[in-house]
Design a protein around this motif. Structure first.
Motif, PDB file in Angstrom:
ATOM      1  N   THR A  35       0.843  -1.202   0.000  1.00 49.93           N
ATOM      2  CA  THR A  35       0.000   0.000   0.000  1.00 49.93           C
ATOM      3  C   THR A  35       0.877   1.252   0.000  1.00 49.93           C
ATOM      4  O   THR A  35       0.625   2.203  -0.750  1.00 49.93           O
ATOM      5  CB  THR A  35      -0.893   0.040   1.271  1.00 49.93           C
ATOM      6  OG1 THR A  35      -1.479  -1.244   1.461  1.00 49.93           O
ATOM      7  CG2 THR A  35      -1.959   1.105   1.183  1.00 49.93           C
ATOM      8  N   LEU A  36       1.921   1.226   0.834  1.00 47.33           N
ATOM      9  CA  LEU A  36       2.815   2.390   0.909  1.00 47.33           C
ATOM     10  C   LEU A  36       3.496   2.620  -0.438  1.00 47.33           C
ATOM     11  O   LEU A  36       3.603   3.748  -0.901  1.00 47.33           O
ATOM     12  CB  LEU A  36       3.862   2.199   2.011  1.00 47.33           C
ATOM     13  CG  LEU A  36       3.334   2.146   3.446  1.00 47.33           C
ATOM     14  CD1 LEU A  36       4.486   1.915   4.432  1.00 47.33           C
ATOM     15  CD2 LEU A  36       2.584   3.426   3.816  1.00 47.33           C
ATOM     16  N   ARG A  37       3.936   1.509  -1.061  1.00 43.11           N
ATOM     17  CA  ARG A  37       4.594   1.617  -2.374  1.00 43.11           C
ATOM     18  C   ARG A  37       3.651   2.226  -3.404  1.00 43.11           C
ATOM     19  O   ARG A  37       4.027   3.110  -4.176  1.00 43.11           O
ATOM     20  CB  ARG A  37       5.047   0.231  -2.862  1.00 43.11           C
ATOM     21  CG  ARG A  37       6.543  -0.018  -2.708  1.00 43.11           C
ATOM     22  CD  ARG A  37       7.007  -1.235  -3.491  1.00 43.11           C
ATOM     23  NE  ARG A  37       6.284  -2.452  -3.128  1.00 43.11           N
ATOM     24  CZ  ARG A  37       6.586  -3.207  -2.067  1.00 43.11           C
ATOM     25  NH1 ARG A  37       7.598  -2.872  -1.279  1.00 43.11           N
ATOM     26  NH2 ARG A  37       5.885  -4.277  -1.799  1.00 43.11           N
ATOM     27  N   ASN A  47       4.095   5.620  -5.446  1.00 39.36           N
ATOM     28  CA  ASN A  47       4.092   5.659  -6.917  1.00 39.36           C
ATOM     29  C   ASN A  47       3.093   6.668  -7.450  1.00 39.36           C
ATOM     30  O   ASN A  47       3.329   7.326  -8.453  1.00 39.36           O
ATOM     31  CB  ASN A  47       3.775   4.273  -7.496  1.00 39.36           C
ATOM     32  CG  ASN A  47       4.936   3.322  -7.303  1.00 39.36           C
ATOM     33  OD1 ASN A  47       6.063   3.758  -7.089  1.00 39.36           O
ATOM     34  ND2 ASN A  47       4.658   2.018  -7.343  1.00 39.36           N
ATOM     35  N   GLU A  48       1.954   6.783  -6.762  1.00 33.65           N
ATOM     36  CA  GLU A  48       0.937   7.771  -7.181  1.00 33.65           C
ATOM     37  C   GLU A  48       1.281   9.180  -6.710  1.00 33.65           C
ATOM     38  O   GLU A  48       0.521  10.109  -6.929  1.00 33.65           O
ATOM     39  CB  GLU A  48      -0.435   7.387  -6.604  1.00 33.65           C
ATOM     40  CG  GLU A  48      -1.057   6.161  -7.220  1.00 33.65           C
ATOM     41  CD  GLU A  48      -2.361   5.790  -6.510  1.00 33.65           C
ATOM     42  OE1 GLU A  48      -3.271   6.631  -6.451  1.00 33.65           O
ATOM     43  OE2 GLU A  48      -2.426   4.663  -5.980  1.00 33.65           O
ATOM     44  N   ARG A  49       2.399   9.313  -6.007  1.00 29.85           N
ATOM     45  CA  ARG A  49       2.890  10.592  -5.469  1.00 29.85           C
ATOM     46  C   ARG A  49       1.912  11.232  -4.482  1.00 29.85           C
ATOM     47  O   ARG A  49       1.878  12.444  -4.311  1.00 29.85           O
ATOM     48  CB  ARG A  49       3.196  11.578  -6.604  1.00 29.85           C
ATOM     49  CG  ARG A  49       4.372  11.127  -7.444  1.00 29.85           C
ATOM     50  CD  ARG A  49       4.540  12.042  -8.623  1.00 29.85           C
ATOM     51  NE  ARG A  49       5.934  12.269  -8.958  1.00 29.85           N
ATOM     52  CZ  ARG A  49       6.373  13.326  -9.628  1.00 29.85           C
ATOM     53  NH1 ARG A  49       5.545  14.267 -10.014  1.00 29.85           N
ATOM     54  NH2 ARG A  49       7.646  13.458  -9.903  1.00 29.85           N
ATOM     55  N   ARG A 108      10.178   9.737   1.729  1.00 30.67           N
ATOM     56  CA  ARG A 108      10.501  10.135   3.101  1.00 30.67           C
ATOM     57  C   ARG A 108       9.356   9.730   4.057  1.00 30.67           C
ATOM     58  O   ARG A 108       9.598   9.213   5.147  1.00 30.67           O
ATOM     59  CB  ARG A 108      10.734  11.654   3.092  1.00 30.67           C
ATOM     60  CG  ARG A 108      10.566  12.361   4.382  1.00 30.67           C
ATOM     61  CD  ARG A 108      11.853  12.336   5.204  1.00 30.67           C
ATOM     62  NE  ARG A 108      11.560  12.840   6.533  1.00 30.67           N
ATOM     63  CZ  ARG A 108      11.606  14.111   6.876  1.00 30.67           C
ATOM     64  NH1 ARG A 108      11.954  15.019   5.983  1.00 30.67           N
ATOM     65  NH2 ARG A 108      11.322  14.476   8.103  1.00 30.67           N
ATOM     66  N   THR A 109       8.111   9.941   3.606  1.00 33.83           N
ATOM     67  CA  THR A 109       6.959   9.559   4.436  1.00 33.83           C
ATOM     68  C   THR A 109       6.902   8.049   4.608  1.00 33.83           C
ATOM     69  O   THR A 109       6.630   7.552   5.702  1.00 33.83           O
ATOM     70  CB  THR A 109       5.654  10.091   3.802  1.00 33.83           C
ATOM     71  OG1 THR A 109       5.657  11.511   3.911  1.00 33.83           O
ATOM     72  CG2 THR A 109       4.419   9.546   4.487  1.00 33.83           C
ATOM     73  N   VAL A 110       7.171   7.320   3.517  1.00 32.07           N
ATOM     74  CA  VAL A 110       7.174   5.853   3.610  1.00 32.07           C
ATOM     75  C   VAL A 110       8.186   5.407   4.658  1.00 32.07           C
ATOM     76  O   VAL A 110       7.888   4.569   5.521  1.00 32.07           O
ATOM     77  CB  VAL A 110       7.487   5.214   2.235  1.00 32.07           C
ATOM     78  CG1 VAL A 110       7.719   3.717   2.369  1.00 32.07           C
ATOM     79  CG2 VAL A 110       6.349   5.496   1.252  1.00 32.07           C
ATOM     80  N   SER A 133       5.461  22.475  -0.380  1.00 34.21           N
ATOM     81  CA  SER A 133       4.754  21.258  -0.768  1.00 34.21           C
ATOM     82  C   SER A 133       5.699  20.095  -0.507  1.00 34.21           C
ATOM     83  O   SER A 133       6.916  20.228  -0.667  1.00 34.21           O
ATOM     84  CB  SER A 133       4.375  21.299  -2.246  1.00 34.21           C
ATOM     85  OG  SER A 133       5.548  21.245  -3.029  1.00 34.21           O
ATOM     86  N   VAL A 134       5.155  18.968  -0.073  1.00 34.89           N
ATOM     87  CA  VAL A 134       6.013  17.816   0.198  1.00 34.89           C
ATOM     88  C   VAL A 134       5.649  16.603  -0.647  1.00 34.89           C
ATOM     89  O   VAL A 134       6.406  15.643  -0.712  1.00 34.89           O
ATOM     90  CB  VAL A 134       5.985  17.428   1.703  1.00 34.89           C
ATOM     91  CG1 VAL A 134       6.801  18.420   2.522  1.00 34.89           C
ATOM     92  CG2 VAL A 134       4.572  17.330   2.244  1.00 34.89           C
ATOM     93  N   TYR A 135       4.496  16.623  -1.267  1.00 40.13           N
ATOM     94  CA  TYR A 135       4.055  15.488  -2.089  1.00 40.13           C
ATOM     95  C   TYR A 135       3.804  15.952  -3.528  1.00 40.13           C
ATOM     96  O   TYR A 135       3.559  17.119  -3.781  1.00 40.13           O
ATOM     97  CB  TYR A 135       2.753  14.892  -1.521  1.00 40.13           C
ATOM     98  CG  TYR A 135       2.892  14.345  -0.110  1.00 40.13           C
ATOM     99  CD1 TYR A 135       4.091  13.788   0.334  1.00 40.13           C
ATOM    100  CD2 TYR A 135       1.825  14.380   0.777  1.00 40.13           C
ATOM    101  CE1 TYR A 135       4.220  13.287   1.619  1.00 40.13           C
ATOM    102  CE2 TYR A 135       1.935  13.885   2.066  1.00 40.13           C
ATOM    103  CZ  TYR A 135       3.144  13.337   2.489  1.00 40.13           C
ATOM    104  OH  TYR A 135       3.263  12.854   3.762  1.00 40.13           O
ATOM    105  N   GLY A 136       3.876  14.988  -4.437  1.00 48.27           N
ATOM    106  CA  GLY A 136       3.524  15.282  -5.831  1.00 48.27           C
ATOM    107  C   GLY A 136       4.696  15.736  -6.674  1.00 48.27           C
ATOM    108  O   GLY A 136       4.550  15.993  -7.859  1.00 48.27           O
ATOM    109  N   GLY A 137       5.884  15.850  -6.094  1.00 43.39           N
ATOM    110  CA  GLY A 137       7.058  16.298  -6.850  1.00 43.39           C
ATOM    111  C   GLY A 137       8.086  16.831  -5.880  1.00 43.39           C
ATOM    112  O   GLY A 137       7.966  16.627  -4.672  1.00 43.39           O
ATOM    113  N   PRO A 138       9.105  17.542  -6.386  1.00 44.10           N
ATOM    114  CA  PRO A 138      10.109  18.099  -5.476  1.00 44.10           C
ATOM    115  C   PRO A 138       9.461  19.100  -4.512  1.00 44.10           C
ATOM    116  O   PRO A 138       8.452  19.718  -4.859  1.00 44.10           O
ATOM    117  CB  PRO A 138      11.087  18.823  -6.409  1.00 44.10           C
ATOM    118  CG  PRO A 138      10.688  18.501  -7.786  1.00 44.10           C
ATOM    119  CD  PRO A 138       9.328  17.899  -7.781  1.00 44.10           C
TER     120      PRO A 138
END
Ligand SMILES: [Zn+2]
Length: 307
Positions: free
Chosen positions: A120-122, A126-128, A133-135, A205-210
């Protein structure tokens, strides 16, 4: 100093774990090892409000034990600053009605349907939806064998723009502010104690890209924060600061955001101008990183405006 602003280093051990920061507010301080944010209990005559649930039942249990020791009434209401795992994954441990922005509720509803495992974490990475880092942080907090124990809970009460909670002689004004960090970010203000909880709203922002900042968004959030009559400012991954210390700590970042808005995505010019404005020969590592976040923000927006 907030985590995404400071250079990576060992945690400052000088701060006690728990603290009464104002007449009606107790907090559990942030811990950086597994990204635990500050938790707060706001005690009114009739109700005690918990601000953010924590990142795991273990995290929640530590704060609950402290509140019991202090003879504080158990929290009977929870308000969330935003949906991110470190603020919400302990909701099931509190078992109280939860208040959240409707976008927070939507995201948690989606996560509540999942059965949690390494896979689930993977997939989420993958879906960003979350980052590597969160994983890593979730794996460290929960350990491999107890990932399946994660149970995300949906909030009970949602709102669009703002909501005031009356706890009995003490109130909490929740305002949706959005911003780069997450679209659902809220500020929570306790006017009787002149204390403002900013959540992670001032982070990139921390998710979805840099990790990325945008000038207009950062400056808008700073203006809203400054306009409160607050004397204590609490960012979830920092330490509570006086008004003067908060404004002083954020001043170079505000300067950087203003320059980014004027100069555009010319990194060298931005760094040179910032050094010039601050009268500094070299920039501290946290400001260098933040320049990268603003440059990433220009790439995100597909905006290459440069003067
Ligand atoms: Zn966050």
């Amino acid at each position: 100093m907030v985590e995404w602003r400071k250079k990576p280093k060992k945690e400052d051990e000088s701060v006690s774990y728990f603290e009464r920061i104002s007449p009606h507010i107790d907090i559990m301080h942030a811990e950086h090892e597994t990204d635990r944010p500050i938790l707060a209990a706001v005690q009114g005559r009739r109700r005690t409000l918990l601000i953010d649930a924590g990142n795991s039942p273990k995290h929640a249990a530590l704060f609950r034990a402290y509140l019991r020791e202090q003879n504080c009434p158990e929290p009977d209401l929870l308000a969330l600053t935003h949906w991110h795992w470190d603020h919400t994954f302990a909701m099931s441990a509190w078992g109280v009605p939860a208040v959240a922005h409707h976008a927070t509720a939507q995201m948690l509803a989606r996560l509540a349907r999942l059965h949690w495992s390494a896979e689930t974490l993977r997939e989420l990475e993958n879906e960003r939806i979350i980052s590597d880092r969160t994983v890593a942080d979730i794996r460290l907090e929960y350990k491999e064998e107890s990932l399946s124990a994660i149970a995300v809970v949906e909030p009970d009460i949602s709102f669009q723009d703002r909501l005031t909670l009356d706890l009995g002689g003490v109130t909490c004004e929740i305002l949706h502010v959005g911003g780069d960090h997450s679209v659902d970010c809220c500020y929570l203000y306790v006017p009787e104690d002149r204390t403002l909880f900013l959540g992670d709203a001032l982070g990139p922002s921390v998710y979805g890209g840099p990790m990325a900042y945008t000038s207009a968004s950062f400056l808008r959030l700073m203006t809203i924060a400054e306009d409160y009559d607050a004397e204590v400012f609490v960012e979830s991954h920092g330490k509570p600061l006086s008004r003067a210390d908060f404004l002083a700590e954020l001043a170079p970042y505000k300067q950087l955001a203003q320059l980014a808005g004027q100069i555009g995505n010319d990194r060298d010019k931005l760094a040179a101008e910032l050094k010039n404005c601050l009268g500094a020969e070299e920039l501290p590592a946290d400001l260098e990183r933040s320049i990268d976040f603003f440059i990433a923000g220009f790439a995100d927006a597909g905006d290459s405006t440069s003067t």
